[in-house]
Design a protein around this motif. Structure first.
Motif, short mmCIF file in Angstrom:
data_model
loop_
_atom_site.label_atom_id
_atom_site.label_comp_id
_atom_site.label_asym_id
_atom_site.label_seq_id
_atom_site.Cartn_x
_atom_site.Cartn_y
_atom_site.Cartn_z
N SER A 171 3.93 14.03 -3.73
CA SER A 171 2.65 14.81 -3.93
C SER A 171 3.59 15.16 -5.05
O SER A 171 2.93 16.21 -6.23
N ASN A 193 3.86 9.52 6.33
CA ASN A 193 2.97 11.10 6.22
C ASN A 193 3.78 12.53 7.01
O ASN A 193 3.88 12.86 8.09
N ARG A 253 0.35 -1.12 0.15
CA ARG A 253 -0.02 0.13 -0.18
C ARG A 253 1.11 0.79 0.06
O ARG A 253 1.69 1.22 1.12
N THR A 254 0.49 1.89 -1.48
CA THR A 254 1.42 3.34 -1.07
C THR A 254 0.95 4.25 -1.20
O THR A 254 -0.44 3.95 -2.04
N PHE A 255 1.14 5.72 -0.57
CA PHE A 255 0.32 6.72 -0.78
C PHE A 255 1.43 8.08 -1.31
O PHE A 255 2.18 7.98 -1.16
N SER A 256 0.16 8.52 -2.31
CA SER A 256 0.94 9.45 -3.08
C SER A 256 0.83 11.01 -2.67
O SER A 256 1.94 11.96 -2.91
N ASP A 257 0.52 10.95 -0.92
CA ASP A 257 1.41 11.75 -0.61
C ASP A 257 2.26 11.94 0.72
O ASP A 257 2.21 13.04 1.47
N TYR A 258 2.93 10.66 0.92
CA TYR A 258 4.12 10.73 1.09
C TYR A 258 5.09 10.88 1.17
O TYR A 258 5.46 11.12 -0.17
#
Length: 123
Positions: A54, A100, A27-32
């Protein structure tokens, strides 16, 4: 969960270059923020460079500014650290991390860490 795998470490002479890669999966987060840290024997883990996925804003430790460049390929979920003009004092285990973050240089703001890759710079 996020898995991070570093590669590209090795032995290089002073003045040489290396490029580290960190592949993220799960699970990767575009805003991290993606960050690189390093830890030499007997020393605390220290911030090297960071990049926000981002907007690709970048952050560097003073000790590496002008020599190291962090970049990311979001499509491949990979972050790179190009290291030029290496010095013996750059010798350390280099870790990739993501989180984050509000303060990209703060080690405690990163939630996920790779296993590290050894970089050794000889004189």
């Amino acid at each position: 969960q996020v898995q991070l795998v570093e590669s590209g470490g090795g032995l290089v002479q002073a003045g040489g270059s290396l490029r580290l890669s960190c592949a993220a999966s799960g699970r990767t987060f575009s805003d991290y923020t993606m960050g690189w840290f390093r830890q030499a024997p007997g020393k605390e883990r220290e911030f090297v460079a960071g990049i926000r996925r981002s907007d690709r804003s970048t952050y560097y430790a003073d000790s590496v500014k002008g020599r190291f460049t962090i970049s990311t390929d979001n499509a491949k979920n990979t972050v790179y650290l190009q290291m030029n003009s290496l010095k013996p004092e750059d010798t350390a285990v280099y870790y990739c991390a993501t989180g984050n973050t509000i303060r990209p240089a703060d080690v405690y703001e990163y939630s996920y860490w790779g296993q590290g890759t050894q970089v050794t710079v000889s004189t």
